[in-house]
Design an enzyme around this catalytic site. Sequence first.
Site, short mmCIF file in Angstrom:
data_model
loop_
_atom_site.label_atom_id
_atom_site.label_comp_id
_atom_site.label_asym_id
_atom_site.label_seq_id
_atom_site.Cartn_x
_atom_site.Cartn_y
_atom_site.Cartn_z
N ASP A 1 0.94 -1.16 0.11
CA ASP A 1 -0.17 0.15 0.04
C ASP A 1 0.84 1.18 -0.02
O ASP A 1 2.04 1.06 0.08
CB ASP A 1 -0.98 -0.08 1.15
CG ASP A 1 -1.80 1.23 1.31
OD1 ASP A 1 -2.31 1.68 0.27
OD2 ASP A 1 -1.88 1.73 2.52
N ASP B 1 -0.01 5.18 1.08
CA ASP B 1 -0.40 5.98 2.10
C ASP B 1 -0.46 5.28 3.47
O ASP B 1 -1.19 4.29 3.79
CB ASP B 1 -1.56 6.83 1.95
CG ASP B 1 -1.59 7.70 0.78
OD1 ASP B 1 -0.78 8.71 0.82
OD2 ASP B 1 -2.49 7.64 -0.19
#
Length: 216
Positions: free
Chosen positions: A10, A12
């Site tokens: 991922d 953020d």
Amino acid sequence: MKQFDAILFDCDGVLVDSEPVSMRALDVFLARYGKACAPDWGHRMVGRRAHDNAKTMIESFDLPLSIEQTIAEHRQLIFELVEREAEAMPYADQIIRWLNQQQISIAVATSSPRPYLTMVLQKFGWNDCFGATVTGEEVANGKPAPDIFLRAAELLGVMAKASLVLEDSPQGVQAGLAAEATVYAVPNSVTKYLEFPPVAKYASLAEVLTELQANR
């Protein structure tokens, strides 16, 4: 620990310490319309696509905006603040560089839009580090559906179930599990208070890197 064919990140909250900045952007955005939210209200938005978050904001705060207007205004705030202020998560650069040195395939699978991801990769010098990048707008269903991790694995030429997903949010963890990948949760200062599915938890990318190196 088993060997993985690929690592799917991922963005953020895992690679970039953007969650606190995003929470501040939410406060600024709502204040423009005379609204305010509880300090933890924004936690529900972590890991979701912009369209879903815009719909939630409009309904929750009775905003006089369309979904498209909400996305554009809120996205611009986040983009500017992250570009100006956000830093890489501790050991993000080290784990990326080590995986590159080991010739282990890596991808980014983020709910954020493509222009934002492009900015982040340029900001931290990661343009040439990832074999594949996928954004939430490029798949049919956002997290917690598995689409984004399935697509990232497909682009790398591996099976998702032979990959390791690194996520900071419950939504992302659910997406990784739905893709049948091994999932490590790496919560950050915003998401560490949330309830996660039962997967292995790590305090930082430093711990993940140490484990990967020990089992290489």
